[in-house]
Write a protein that holds these residues in place. Structure first.
Motif: not given
Length: 318
Positions: A82, A88, A126
């Protein structure tokens, strides 16, 4: 090295979300998440621990994202990458009321709640990747439940012979329990999710408890007066002692010697006794999931050993 996760970094006047390539400098301030021990180890590694918080930039946010996409189940955090794909960072993963430290090897399960920090656009990406569909999490699919029960009943019919005089069968309860443990560990088979939503879990628990108490009360009530006439209060007194003494000793040892919290002890003791009514009583006294989690951890082991030892003792006596 420490198990802590660095979620934010302040370098001079700049607030950054660190990546694996971020270089730390003297006098930088970092925001870390982790257990008490990991925080102490991190302080030893990088420097003094201070009070306060690091605010986010206007474009940065912290969000809780649910994993509800079937394709993401059993995928590891490191495999999702991620940080590189969305910029993130996952600071914690909450599963069944327990906070798990995120690490690259952690495999995600259906219903996991990930606390993610990053830019708004990255967080949206996400969320699309993981699903983040609360409605899907609350929906109940009874096919896996029914299939699990059928497989458990079939497994419970298996007889294992160790000799001519001793054979073992898991039975109805043991078969369903062992099958549920295996299917839960697998998590997913093709499109089938071996999990239950919180609402269906609660419904089955309450229904099962009501049926259990009704059956126990009906069976015991038929012979209650006769038992009193034959044994008086002696039988009930002995039963109370056998029940209370181990519980009191376990509480004293667990709380004072092992430093286990009271809520954990409530779940552990009721699980060790395989007492579902005891768990219901503990749950009614608190809004926390801690007793239920401790109960679910101890109960399978206690039930398996209970089934084994009952058959072993019966064989020795007979």
């Amino acid at each position: 090295m420490t198990g802590a996760v660095i979620s934010r970094l302040k370098h001079g006047e700049k607030l950054l979300i660190p990546t694996a390539q971020t270089v730390l400098h003297e006098d930088d301030v970092i925001k870390a998440v982790g257990s008490e021990d990991s925080m102490k180890q991190l302080a030893v590694l990088v420097g003094e621990q201070i009070e306060g918080d690091l605010p986010l930039e206007v474009s940065q946010e912290i969000e809780s994202i649910l994993l509800t996409k079937k394709d993401m189940i059993n995928r590891s955090l490191g495999n999702l990458n991620l940080q590189r794909n969305f910029g993130c960072t996952v600071t914690r993963v909450r599963r069944s009321g327990i906070d798990l430290a995120p690490n690259p090897e952690l495999q995600l399960k259906f219903g996991d709640k990930l606390t993610v920090v990053g830019e708004k656009e990255g967080l949206q990406g996400v969320a699309r990747l993981l699903g983040n569909n609360a409605k899907q999490l609350s929906d109940t699919d009874f096919f896996p439940i029914a299939m699990g029960i059928v497989l458990g009943v079939l497994f419970g019919q298996i007889h294992i012979s160790f000799s001519d005089s001793f054979s073992f069968s898991p039975g109805l309860t043991g078969g369903i329990l062992m099958t549920a443990l295996v299917l839960s560990a697998i998590g997913k088979t093709g499109p089938i999710l071996w999990s239950m939503s919180g609402s269906s879990n609660q419904l089955l628990r309450q229904l099962g408890l009501l049926l259990f108490l009704a059956e126990v009360g009906t069976s015991a009530g038929a012979n209650l007066v006769q038992t009193f006439q034959e044994s008086g209060l002696l039988l009930f007194g002995v039963g109370a002692i056998i029940t209370l003494v181990p519980m009191i000793v376990a509480v004293l040892v667990g709380y004072f010697a092992c430093k286990i919290s009271l809520l954990d002890l409530l779940g552990t003791i009721t699980g060790g006794m395989t007492s579902t009514p005891g768990l219901a009583a503990a749950d009614s006294m608190t809004d926390s999931d801690i007793p239920s989690v401790a109960y679910a951890t101890v109960y399978p082991i206690a039930m398996v050993f209970l089934i084994l030892f009952i058959q072993f003792i019966a064989r020795l006596i007979l």
